[in-house]
Every structure is written in C-alpha cells, then in structure tokens.
Enzyme design. Structure first.
Site, PDB file in Angstrom:
ATOM      1  N   CYS A   2       0.822  -1.203   0.000  1.00 30.98           N
ATOM      2  CA  CYS A   2       0.000   0.000   0.000  1.00 30.98           C
ATOM      3  C   CYS A   2       0.863   1.263   0.000  1.00 30.98           C
ATOM      4  O   CYS A   2       2.022   1.243   0.391  1.00 30.98           O
ATOM      5  CB  CYS A   2      -0.874   0.018   1.249  1.00 30.98           C
ATOM      6  SG  CYS A   2      -1.943  -1.407   1.361  1.00 30.98           S
ATOM      7  N   ARG A  27       4.070   0.908  -6.760  1.00 28.89           N
ATOM      8  CA  ARG A  27       4.167  -0.107  -5.702  1.00 28.89           C
ATOM      9  C   ARG A  27       3.197  -1.264  -5.907  1.00 28.89           C
ATOM     10  O   ARG A  27       3.219  -2.243  -5.186  1.00 28.89           O
ATOM     11  CB  ARG A  27       3.898   0.551  -4.348  1.00 28.89           C
ATOM     12  CG  ARG A  27       4.859   1.674  -4.009  1.00 28.89           C
ATOM     13  CD  ARG A  27       4.288   2.648  -2.984  1.00 28.89           C
ATOM     14  NE  ARG A  27       4.170   2.063  -1.686  1.00 28.89           N
ATOM     15  CZ  ARG A  27       5.118   2.150  -0.732  1.00 28.89           C
ATOM     16  NH1 ARG A  27       6.230   2.778  -1.005  1.00 28.89           N
ATOM     17  NH2 ARG A  27       4.940   1.609   0.443  1.00 28.89           N
ATOM     18  N   TRP A  74      -3.123  -2.309  -1.672  1.00 27.44           N
ATOM     19  CA  TRP A  74      -2.803  -3.635  -2.224  1.00 27.44           C
ATOM     20  C   TRP A  74      -3.454  -4.600  -1.255  1.00 27.44           C
ATOM     21  O   TRP A  74      -3.016  -4.725  -0.111  1.00 27.44           O
ATOM     22  CB  TRP A  74      -1.282  -3.818  -2.287  1.00 27.44           C
ATOM     23  CG  TRP A  74      -0.850  -5.067  -3.006  1.00 27.44           C
ATOM     24  CD1 TRP A  74      -1.085  -5.399  -4.314  1.00 27.44           C
ATOM     25  CD2 TRP A  74      -0.103  -6.155  -2.470  1.00 27.44           C
ATOM     26  NE1 TRP A  74      -0.522  -6.611  -4.615  1.00 27.44           N
ATOM     27  CE2 TRP A  74       0.082  -7.100  -3.511  1.00 27.44           C
ATOM     28  CE3 TRP A  74       0.445  -6.436  -1.222  1.00 27.44           C
ATOM     29  CZ2 TRP A  74       0.784  -8.289  -3.321  1.00 27.44           C
ATOM     30  CZ3 TRP A  74       1.158  -7.610  -1.034  1.00 27.44           C
ATOM     31  CH2 TRP A  74       1.307  -8.540  -2.082  1.00 27.44           C
ATOM     32  N   ASN A 100      -0.998   1.077   6.068  1.00 29.01           N
ATOM     33  CA  ASN A 100      -0.204   0.099   5.320  1.00 29.01           C
ATOM     34  C   ASN A 100       0.272  -0.917   6.337  1.00 29.01           C
ATOM     35  O   ASN A 100       0.830  -0.565   7.361  1.00 29.01           O
ATOM     36  CB  ASN A 100       0.991   0.804   4.653  1.00 29.01           C
ATOM     37  CG  ASN A 100       1.835  -0.180   3.848  1.00 29.01           C
ATOM     38  OD1 ASN A 100       1.404  -1.290   3.577  1.00 29.01           O
ATOM     39  ND2 ASN A 100       3.043   0.240   3.484  1.00 29.01           N
ATOM     40  N   GLY A 101       0.005  -2.201   6.104  1.00 27.23           N
ATOM     41  CA  GLY A 101       0.424  -3.241   7.059  1.00 27.23           C
ATOM     42  C   GLY A 101      -0.778  -4.048   7.495  1.00 27.23           C
ATOM     43  O   GLY A 101      -1.784  -4.131   6.799  1.00 27.23           O
ATOM     44  N   GLU A 489      18.151 -16.007 -11.996  1.00 28.05           N
ATOM     45  CA  GLU A 489      17.664 -14.614 -12.090  1.00 28.05           C
ATOM     46  C   GLU A 489      17.051 -14.376 -13.469  1.00 28.05           C
ATOM     47  O   GLU A 489      16.000 -13.735 -13.575  1.00 28.05           O
ATOM     48  CB  GLU A 489      18.791 -13.649 -11.799  1.00 28.05           C
ATOM     49  CG  GLU A 489      18.445 -12.176 -11.921  1.00 28.05           C
ATOM     50  CD  GLU A 489      17.291 -11.734 -11.029  1.00 28.05           C
ATOM     51  OE1 GLU A 489      16.918 -12.465 -10.084  1.00 28.05           O
ATOM     52  OE2 GLU A 489      16.738 -10.649 -11.294  1.00 28.05           O
ATOM     53  N   LYS A 493      13.152 -13.177 -13.970  1.00 24.73           N
ATOM     54  CA  LYS A 493      12.794 -11.987 -14.762  1.00 24.73           C
ATOM     55  C   LYS A 493      11.818 -12.346 -15.864  1.00 24.73           C
ATOM     56  O   LYS A 493      10.819 -11.660 -16.099  1.00 24.73           O
ATOM     57  CB  LYS A 493      14.066 -11.365 -15.367  1.00 24.73           C
ATOM     58  CG  LYS A 493      14.898 -10.608 -14.369  1.00 24.73           C
ATOM     59  CD  LYS A 493      14.250  -9.280 -14.054  1.00 24.73           C
ATOM     60  CE  LYS A 493      14.229  -8.806 -12.644  1.00 24.73           C
ATOM     61  NZ  LYS A 493      14.286  -9.591 -11.508  1.00 24.73           N
ATOM     62  N   GLU A 496       8.369 -13.025 -14.343  1.00 27.64           N
ATOM     63  CA  GLU A 496       7.735 -11.821 -13.778  1.00 27.64           C
ATOM     64  C   GLU A 496       7.173 -10.917 -14.864  1.00 27.64           C
ATOM     65  O   GLU A 496       6.146 -10.292 -14.697  1.00 27.64           O
ATOM     66  CB  GLU A 496       8.791 -10.994 -13.028  1.00 27.64           C
ATOM     67  CG  GLU A 496       9.190 -11.459 -11.691  1.00 27.64           C
ATOM     68  CD  GLU A 496      10.065 -10.417 -11.014  1.00 27.64           C
ATOM     69  OE1 GLU A 496      11.216 -10.235 -11.422  1.00 27.64           O
ATOM     70  OE2 GLU A 496       9.574  -9.785 -10.084  1.00 27.64           O
ATOM     71  N   HIS A 512      19.082 -35.640 -14.025  1.00 21.83           N
ATOM     72  CA  HIS A 512      18.503 -36.322 -12.856  1.00 21.83           C
ATOM     73  C   HIS A 512      16.996 -36.180 -12.804  1.00 21.83           C
ATOM     74  O   HIS A 512      16.387 -36.365 -11.750  1.00 21.83           O
ATOM     75  CB  HIS A 512      19.150 -35.782 -11.569  1.00 21.83           C
ATOM     76  CG  HIS A 512      20.621 -36.033 -11.512  1.00 21.83           C
ATOM     77  ND1 HIS A 512      21.174 -37.284 -11.314  1.00 21.83           N
ATOM     78  CD2 HIS A 512      21.678 -35.208 -11.711  1.00 21.83           C
ATOM     79  CE1 HIS A 512      22.484 -37.210 -11.357  1.00 21.83           C
ATOM     80  NE2 HIS A 512      22.829 -35.950 -11.588  1.00 21.83           N
ATOM     81  N   LYS A 611       6.074  -4.199  -5.273  1.00 24.87           N
ATOM     82  CA  LYS A 611       7.485  -3.818  -5.306  1.00 24.87           C
ATOM     83  C   LYS A 611       8.196  -4.259  -4.035  1.00 24.87           C
ATOM     84  O   LYS A 611       9.343  -4.640  -4.051  1.00 24.87           O
ATOM     85  CB  LYS A 611       7.647  -2.301  -5.473  1.00 24.87           C
ATOM     86  CG  LYS A 611       9.086  -1.848  -5.546  1.00 24.87           C
ATOM     87  CD  LYS A 611       9.846  -2.546  -6.673  1.00 24.87           C
ATOM     88  CE  LYS A 611      11.306  -2.225  -6.695  1.00 24.87           C
ATOM     89  NZ  LYS A 611      12.066  -3.061  -7.643  1.00 24.87           N
TER      90      LYS A 611
HETATM   91  C1  AGP Z   1      12.576  -9.116  -8.155  1.00 25.85           C
HETATM   92  O1  AGP Z   1      12.443  -8.794  -9.534  1.00 25.85           O
HETATM   93  C2  AGP Z   1      11.253  -9.247  -7.465  1.00 25.85           C
HETATM   94  N1  AGP Z   1      10.510  -8.053  -7.575  1.00 25.85           N
HETATM   95  C3  AGP Z   1      11.339  -9.809  -6.060  1.00 25.85           C
HETATM   96  O2  AGP Z   1      11.843 -11.116  -6.156  1.00 25.85           O
HETATM   97  C4  AGP Z   1      12.249  -9.051  -5.074  1.00 25.85           C
HETATM   98  O3  AGP Z   1      13.599  -9.208  -5.438  1.00 25.85           O
HETATM   99  C5  AGP Z   1      12.040  -9.653  -3.680  1.00 25.85           C
HETATM  100  O4  AGP Z   1      10.705  -9.421  -3.296  1.00 25.85           O
HETATM  101  C6  AGP Z   1      12.985  -9.078  -2.623  1.00 25.85           C
HETATM  102  O5  AGP Z   1      12.742  -7.699  -2.490  1.00 25.85           O
HETATM  103  P1  AGP Z   1      13.821  -6.830  -1.650  1.00 25.85           P
HETATM  104  O6  AGP Z   1      15.111  -6.917  -2.398  1.00 25.85           O
HETATM  105  O7  AGP Z   1      13.240  -5.449  -1.605  1.00 25.85           O
HETATM  106  O8  AGP Z   1      13.931  -7.465  -0.284  1.00 25.85           O
END
Ligand code: AGP
Length: 616
Positions: A2, A27, A74, A100-101, A489, A493, A496, A512, A611
C-alpha cells in the site's frame, strides 16, 4: 504494498494528494482514495481500480480544503472494492484513516467494536482503527490516537485525520512499513516513501519504529507511543532531518516507455555510484559509515546470506566469491524458510542480509532471529532509512537510486557490486593468498560500467531473439558455477515480466529428472561463460541438443566451439569470470523485458506482484 500520502498546509490538498498517489502507483495496488478536510467537513472519495479512475470520480466534484490523506491499496484483508478502499471512517464520519500493514488482532477487535455499536462497513482491518479513535476521543486528538495505538497489534504505518482538528494529521509507525515526513515552508507532508515527496520538499524525517508524529502546517512533533522499539535504534527527530538530493522527477519515467527499461539503462550509473569513493587506487575499500570491526571479521567462522527473490540470487553469487577467497563456509538462505527453522546460530556467524527495499518482512524478521542468537548482521540495501538499514548492525548502501519497476534490475547489479566491495573489505582483515586476483577484480570493477554500456548497445540483437522466444510457453535456463545464480535470475525476470513459465537448473542436474520435460523445440537458454567448467557446459548442451530442444547459449563474444556446433548464441563481453554475472544478467534482463513487450504484458507492475513485500 500500500501507499500512503498526506498533506497539511495552506494550499489545496487534493492536487498534492493526487500527485503523491500517482508517484506511488509503482508499488502495485488495486484501489485508491482520498479524504480532504474543508473546515469541519470530512469528504471521502475512493474506488477500486487505478488512480485514473479515482481522478475521474473527482473530476465532477473536486474536493476543497487544505488538509488531506490519500492511499493506494494492495489488498490483504478483503477483496479490492470501493467499500474496502481507503480512507476508512468511523461510524459518524468524524475520523478518517489510511494504513499500510496488518493489525494482527483484527478479529477480536471487530467483534468487540460491533458489540459496542460501531457501524462496520468494510472487510478491512484498517476501518477498525477509525472506530477505536472515535471511541477514545474526548476532545484530545493525540490522546485518542495514542489510546487506539495501544489496542492494535501488528506491523503498520498509518495516518489519521479528524474533522474536529482540520489543521492536524497524526502519523504512526510500528515495525516494517515505512513512513516519511516531508518538511515544507508552512506545510507538512507524509508519505510511504521518499521519492514521492521530492516534488514538494528535499527535507525529510524518517519516522522510527514505535513513533507517532503530529503534523500541523508549521510544525511536526514526534513522540513515542511505544516504549520499546520493535526494530532499530531511536534518535531525536531533530537530529534526523535528512536533505535528500534526488531530482524532483526522480520517480518519473523520463521519456522511457517503462520504468524497467529506464532502470536497465541506468545500470552503468548505478554501478559507478555504488563504487564511487569506495574502491581506492591501492585496491583497498573504504565504505562510509561502515562500522564492522576488524576483530569481528577475524572472529567470523561462517557467512550466511539472507534474502528473498532477486536479492537471494545476489547471495548465491556471493557464495561463489566468498568461499574460495575468504576460505570461509558460506550459506545462502531464503529468509521466508530460514526464519521458521531452528537454525544453529552463534556469535561467530556473520550474516549478510540483502534487500533492495529494506522492508521485506521475511528478511527483516529473519534478521531479528539471528540477532537474538548473537550473530552480527551486515545489511546491503538500497533505501536510506529503511527498516533493514536500522535493524542491522552495519549497513552497506547500494546507490542505485529509487527502483520503481517491480522487477528488480539496477538494484540487483548494484547488489553484486556491493557484494564485491564487502568481499574486499572482509579480505582486508583475514589472511588469504589472493591479492593478485583481488587486484585484477578491482580493475574489472572499475570497467564494469563500460561493459554494461556495451551490452546495452546489443539491444537490437537481444530484441530479435526475444521476438522468437515470446511465442514459447516453457523456457529452461541452465548454468554452472557463477552462471547458475544468473540462470535463476534470468528465469525469474522472464516469469515476472512475460508470464512465460520458466525454470532454472544447475546444468549438471538436468539428467537427474528434468530432462524428461524436454521435447523437440523446447526452448533452453544455456549460460556458458565460466571458463573452468566450459567443457562441462558443452556436454550439457549436447545432451539437450540430442533431445532436439531449441538451445541458445549465452557465451563470451570470442567463443566459437558452440557456434560451430550450430548452437544459436547471445554474446556478452568477456570479463573476469567472477564479474561475468553482471553483463550476463543485463543481457537476460533485456531479454525478459522485450519478451514482455512482445507479449503485451504490463511491464512495470506485473499482475499479482508488489514492489516490496512487507506482509509475510
Ligand atoms: C525481483 O524482480 C522481485 N521483484 C522480487 O523477487 C524481489 O527481489 C524480492 O521481493 C525481494 O525484495 P527486496 O530486495 O526489496 O527485499
């Protein structure tokens, strides 16, 4: 996650709130709303959907008044809907709150408040706080909020407005969600993150854990509502006024089609900035305000990387770098798993917590667990004032600048550079035989921004390959050694951003089991940049080719054997193997980006993602 924004001053509040909400949209959210005070009239407009939908609703009846709060939600409690959108009000509409939370005791509170006759309209936990303030209110706004804060449990940031006090806002924060006060001339601002304040003021105070702030146009009073901070150490607010030198448009796209592409192309600068003034000519490192004592470094018997998602992959790279040079055992842990195990942790453990946002709840909670057991924690984070930067014992900031796109790119390469800096710092205080290698790596680090510039020049080639890959529904990434974390990674990507199913595997692991999934035409991206296991990778690629899969190898620009075998290649500048993760990952970031664009995906705010994951 949020987003919160608030304003109290002499200007019209609504334009400030809408601009703040717009800069918070990165966000990830599903609804938005505002509450504006016009004298003792509290006006609330909110809806499911985007900030643009809220603006459309406001277009017919813009709200007047110079005090207000806004929110992008959110969903955690209750589905995205008009009634669940924030701000929330009490039964009579005397108070409004944005939050937020999570209030962990919301079920008990809901029952009790209902029994006391409160008209509860939504499914949210947030609304309960407005009712609590109302029940405690006897004319003193601050006392009523403080009493309500004493009744809620959890991890939260919130701001309250009252029609009885039209020139006051009260903000409070407990545990991870951040809250930042912006100090103006005759006006005050509050927001979930610094970048959204930059268009209004450069002077900010980061609210610390367990604190509440009373904002009026000319003043901000910070007080404790919680004697013992849950996280971090507290300092007086007036010592904490930060002047942040980010440009006002820092949260703007700057002409790019997406924040993600802007941030991919900002990586040369992020690398330069993260290295700046830290890598000395003689190869030593000097990290500002970095207080990790040489004795602690010498005493360390193990290094544990703790993080989530992309940051976890940075820890995996760190493992390959630290073990041979420092001659120390290194573990890499996913924080959401680690924190629920019974890990054996001691005084000789050096924990490195990596988090771009510094607000990831699992990472912060895991850090507290190891601190309780006596470990020393070093944080690598990108956000000044973040919870992790205050919980950790020592902090090494990346200097990537605000990362707006949900998919992490420039923060990740800055994390890799920071891991190299930390390696060099530790090596300064531990015996090793790798001076020559470290010296070569120092030279390579200084040239890394130029190497990334070269990769960025290859976008057209990568884009052409992405156009072919975009039609696939399953893609496998394989690699060995330092190529393996980057295979992971690259796979993350791609998932995502393009919503293509993808998996990453240690290349030696395919036979395996997963090899069973390969059929003629299955797309496989094989990273083969690590010289000492290159021949092994060639064998793995041959295994895959034998199943008639469609293989493309990520290889240094001077590689020829695979090309001679008829394997398609994506070429990267040749660098020291220990620095190869950086050009490799930038190539795969561009690949994911262009696949997402080719498939018409929402690039900066992928579905279902946020985010920063401040909920567990
Ligand atoms: C990465 O592209 C993602 N958005 C997600 O995996 C992110 O890296 C993860 O949530 C960790 O976030 P942080 O680095 O802010 O702790």
């Amino acid at each position: 996650m949020c987003g919160i924004v608030g304003y109290v001053g002499s200007e019209a509040a609504l334009p400030v709130l809408m601009a703040g909400l717009t800069s918070l949209t990165y966000r990830g959210y599903d609804s938005a709303g505002v509450a504006v005070l016009d004298g003792s009239t509290l006006q609330v407009v909110k809806c499911a959907g985007k900030v643009a939908d809220l603006a459309a609703r406001l277009a017919d009846s813009p709200l007047s008044g110079s005090t207000g709060i806004g929110h992008t939600r959110w969903a955690t409690h209750g589905e995205p809907s008009d009634v669940n959108a924030h701000p929330h009000i009490d039964t009579r509409g005397d108070f409004a709150v944005v939050h937020n939370g999570i209030f962990e005791n919301s079920s008990d509170l809901r029952e009790r408040l209902r029994a006391q006759g409160c008209l509860i309209r939504s499914q949210t936990d947030t609304e309960l706080f407005a009712h609590l303030v109302s029940l405690h209110y006897r004319g003193d706004f601050e006392a009523a909020v403080k009493a309500a804060l004493a009744e809620v449990k959890g991890s939260f940031a919130l701001v309250v407005a009252s029609r009885f006090h039209p020139s006051t806002l009260i903000a409070a924060k407990l545990d991870t969600p951040p809250l930042v006060i912006g100090i103006g001339a005759g006006e005050m601002f509050v927001s979930s993150d610094i970048s959204s304040l930059m268009r209004f003021t450069k002077r900010v105070v980061i609210l610390e854990d367990g604190e509440m702030a009373v904002l009026t146009p000319k003043n901000v009073l910070v007080d404790l509502f919680r004697a013992e901070p849950v996280v971090g150490r507290r300092r007086p607010a007036n010592e904490r006024v930060l002047s942040v030198d980010w440009p006002a448009d820092i949260a703007e796209r700057g002409g790019y089609p997406h924040f993600m592409l802007k941030e991919i192309e900002e990586q040369p600068r992020a690398i330069r900035d993260t290295l700046r003034d830290r890598l000395l000519e003689d190869g030593r490192v000097a990290i500002e305000d970095f207080t990790l004592a040489p004795a602690t470094v010498r005493r360390a018997r193990r290094v544990i990387f703790l993080s989530c998602g992309t940051a976890y992959h940075a820890g995996l790279v760190g493992q390959y770098l630290f073990e041979p040079i420092l001659n120390l055992p290194v573990q890499v842990e996913i924080a959401s798993e680690f924190r629920y195990r019974q890990p054996v942790i001691g005084l000789d453990d050096l924990v490195v917590a990596i988090s771009q946002s510094g607000e990831t709840a699992d990472t912060v909670s895991a850090v507290r667990r190891v601190q309780e057991r006596g470990a020393t924690v070093v944080a690598i984070t990108n956000v000044i004032g973040s919870t992790l930067s205050r919980v950790a014992d020592h902090v090494l900031f990346t200097r990537a600048g605000p990362e707006i796109a949900v998919a992490s790119t420039k923060a990740f390469t800055a994390q890799l550079v920071a891991v190299h800096l930390l390696l060099r710092y530790l090596a300064q205080y531990r015996p090793h035989q790798h001076e020559k290698l470290l010296y070569q790596l120092g030279l390579g680090l200084r040239q890394l921004d130029g190497v990334v510039e070269q990769v960025l020049q290859r976008t057209a080639t990568i884009q052409a390959f992405a156009a072919q890959l975009a039609s696939h529904e399953d893609v496998y990434f394989i690699g060995r050694n330092l190529d393996e974390p980057i295979a992971r990674e690259g796979s993350l990507k791609l998932k995502e951003i393009s919503y293509i199913h993808s998996e990453a595997y240690p290349a030696g692991e395919l036979k395996h089991g997963t090899l069973a999934l390969l059929s003629p035409g299955t797309a496989v991206i094989a990273l083969a940049t690590q010289s000492d296991i290159y021949e092994k990778m060639v064998s793995n690629i041959q295994e895959v080719l034998a199943r008639k899969a469609w293989v493309t190898a990520l290889v240094p620009e001077d590689e020829s054997e695979l090309e001679a075998m008829g394997v398609g290649t994506l070429r990267v500048p040749r660098v020291n193997d220990l620095l190869a993760p950086v050009p490799n990952v930038v190539t795969l970031q561009l690949l994911a980006y262009h696949c997402g664009v080719a498939r018409g995906c929402e690039i900066d705010q992928p579905r279902n993602l946020a985010k920063s994951v401040t909920v567990e």
